[in-house]
Design a protein around this motif. Structure first.
Motif, PDB file in Angstrom:
ATOM      1  N   THR A 113       0.842  -1.194   0.000  1.00  0.00           N
ATOM      2  CA  THR A 113       0.000   0.000   0.000  1.00  0.00           C
ATOM      3  C   THR A 113       0.875   1.241   0.000  1.00  0.00           C
ATOM      4  OG1 THR A 113      -0.143   0.059   2.422  1.00  0.00           O
ATOM      5  CG2 THR A 113      -1.848  -1.179   1.269  1.00  0.00           C
ATOM      6  N   ASP A 158       0.261   5.207   1.172  1.00  0.00           N
ATOM      7  CA  ASP A 158      -0.656   6.138   1.821  1.00  0.00           C
ATOM      8  C   ASP A 158       0.141   7.099   2.699  1.00  0.00           C
ATOM      9  OD1 ASP A 158      -3.668   5.177   1.454  1.00  0.00           O
ATOM     10  OD2 ASP A 158      -2.452   3.366   1.681  1.00  0.00           O
ATOM     11  N   SER A 202      -2.118   7.158   8.010  1.00  0.00           N
ATOM     12  CA  SER A 202      -3.391   6.598   7.556  1.00  0.00           C
ATOM     13  C   SER A 202      -3.529   5.150   8.006  1.00  0.00           C
ATOM     14  CB  SER A 202      -3.498   6.667   6.035  1.00  0.00           C
ATOM     15  OG  SER A 202      -3.598   7.988   5.589  1.00  0.00           O
ATOM     16  N   ASP A 216       4.845   4.870   2.366  1.00  0.00           N
ATOM     17  CA  ASP A 216       4.360   6.245   2.283  1.00  0.00           C
ATOM     18  C   ASP A 216       5.009   6.918   1.078  1.00  0.00           C
ATOM     19  OD1 ASP A 216       6.796   7.984   3.198  1.00  0.00           O
ATOM     20  OD2 ASP A 216       6.658   6.378   4.682  1.00  0.00           O
ATOM     21  N   LEU A 257      -6.978   1.879   4.852  1.00  0.00           N
ATOM     22  CA  LEU A 257      -6.243   1.596   3.619  1.00  0.00           C
ATOM     23  C   LEU A 257      -7.164   0.883   2.637  1.00  0.00           C
ATOM     24  CD1 LEU A 257      -2.870   0.395   5.200  1.00  0.00           C
ATOM     25  CD2 LEU A 257      -3.714   2.726   4.828  1.00  0.00           C
TER      26      LEU A 257
END
Length: 490
Positions: free
Chosen positions: A62, A64, A68, A174, A71
């Motif tokens: 992921t 993000d 966060s 990130d 998700l």
């Protein structure tokens, strides 16, 4: 997309924090969930409806913001043996937890979207789901809608499929970390391909005549007894990641259009008057816009690190007004049928049909789009509970969008008032971005520094404001939680 992204840090003990709490308390959507909805959510986390297909061997990741927890998406990128690329894109399966017509579903229809505040949020689903059992957190097996998108060497989708599957993300990344890894050459191929695919999709967007607005996020940080406004400029990785989501939304639209039942996110072309207004604002900001050049070309030349360009990008979001949802069902009449003209089913900013489908933890309509795409991919009829909701979904989403826009405006007003509350009487350089038709001496100005938007009102007998012109203004009022920022011509 919100018009202005504002994030606030370091507000302990500040009047701004108290005003933000008061603003959330006044919302017509309370943060607390009804007991019945919470009870359903807790039961669903213990007994979700799990799919039979196991895709946990795909090493998804992921991307993000660091803090966060809700998700929605995870991806894995690879090269195809025949050339081109393969994208696996997993979307959180809210339908595995929320039963149609029950208390949790009813509460989601009441909330419609997650509401974002500079220092927090009011979620669409209880956190036990949205940040827990339904979220694609790393090293957790989760039900998902797993898209497989095969691309040619230019990045065009040549095959799209979606099915329910169990997935397991391996890493929570990130944007800043992704950008560093790709720029330094240390990213392994599944991640390094993000740049390769993202840039190809950006080129296809340019070829179509579409646009993506890299609007900077404004951050307000407290320094002693004053606030300072800074910009967080989007990284290239932000745009590449967004292209994967946009590509999936366009694939979803094509699936539903082929099947004959669906719901599209549509946007009409910007009216010429809006473009001419923006041209005048560009002149006042010193943004180069040669006569005859399409605004999409102008936008791509902007550098959001430049203060004037960042301010102009904020104003460019006015061209995205009028977005809505268009539903269609070939087997039954609907209140809002698909227009006869194919162009009318387009999203003008993307220059393609498009559907919201990649954020079901934060947006109601995405759950319905997901079910429609699953049925379309399988060649079966969409569930009746989905089809029966099509007539009312556009209005529900519009209501939620208005609420979110109102929340955003109130937050912006509050934050800007806090930023300027100790500067009453100071004179600022500004430019006029709006003029009232009924009172030409009143309107809206955007300061050059800091990047604040506020109301300006001159003497009724004074000269009228000129849209796009520069103006010196004096700060008259700025009271967080009580008054909007208000200026008078200096």
């Amino acid at each position: 997309m919100p018009r202005r992204h504002i994030h606030v840090t370091d507000t302990d003990g500040a009047p701004l924090r108290a005003a933000l709490r008061e603003l959330r308390a006044k919302s017509d959507v309370p943060a607390e969930f009804p007991h019945a909805a919470l009870s359903e959510a807790e039961q669903a986390t213990r007994r979700p409806r799990l799919p039979a297909h196991d895709a946990t061997d795909i090493p998804l990741f992921t991307i993000d913001p660091p803090d966060s927890m809700d998700l929605d998406q995870a991806m894995f990128l690879a090269r195809r043996d025949a050339g081109g690329f393969r994208v696996y894109y997993a979307i959180a399966d809210v339908g595995a937890f929320v039963l149609p017509g029950r208390a949790l579903d009813a509460e989601a229809h009441r909330r419609v979207t997650t509401l974002y505040y500079p220092d927090g949020r009011i979620p669409l689903h209880p956190d036990i789901l949205g940040e827990g059992a339904a979220s694609l957190l790393p090293d957790r097996t989760r039900p998902a809608l797993l898209w497989q998108l095969d691309l040619d060497t230019d990045g065009r989708v040549v095959r799209a499929d979606v099915r329910r599957a169990l997935v397991r993300s391996r890493a929570k990344l990130d944007y800043a970390g992704v950008q560093r890894a790709i720029d330094s050459g240390t990213a392994e191929e599944p991640l390094s391909l993000l740049r390769e695919i993202g840039m190809r999709r950006e080129e296809l967007e340019r070829t179509r005549g579409g646009i993506s607005l890299n609007v900077p996020e404004q951050e307000v940080v407290r320094r002693g007894d004053r606030y300072r406004l800074t910009y967080r400029v989007p990284l290239p990785a932000d745009g590449w990641n967004a292209q994967i989501s946009l590509m999936t939304g366009m694939a979803a639209a094509e699936l539903m259009l082929t099947a004959g039942t669906g719901i599209l996110r549509t946007l009409p072309p910007a009216p010429q008057t809006a473009v001419e207004r923006l041209r005048r604002v560009a002149r006042s900001l010193g943004v180069n816009w040669p006569e005859g050049m399409p605004y999409a070309v102008v936008l791509r030349a902007l550098d959001p690190r430049h203060t004037q360009h960042a301010a102009f990008l904020q104003e460019c979001t006015s061209l995205l007004r009028g977005a809505g949802y268009t539903v269609f069902d070939r087997d039954r009449p609907t209140e809002h049928p698909l227009p006869i003209s194919p162009d009318a089913s387009f999203h003008a900013a993307l220059a393609a049909p498009y559907a919201h489908c990649t954020a079901p933890l934060r947006r109601l309509v995405d759950r319905y789009t997901g079910e429609l795409c699953l049925a379309a991919a399988a060649g079966t009829d969409a569930p009746e509970w989905v089809r029966s909701a099509l007539d009312t979904l556009p209005q529900e989403m519009e209501t939620g969008a208005r609420r979110a826009a109102r929340t955003e405006r109130e937050c912006v007003d509050l934050v800007e008032a806090a930023l300027l509350r100790d500067r009453i009487g100071e004179v600022f350089d500004a430019y006029v971005v709006d003029v009232r038709e009924d009172r030409p001496t009143a309107g809206t100005v955007h300061l050059y520094e800091p990047a604040v938007v506020g109301h300006v009102e001159g003497d009724g007998d004074g000269p009228p404001l000129a849209l796009g012109h520069r103006l010196r203004v004096r700060l008259i009022e700025a009271s967080p939680g009580r008054e909007k920022v208000w200026f008078a011509p200096a």
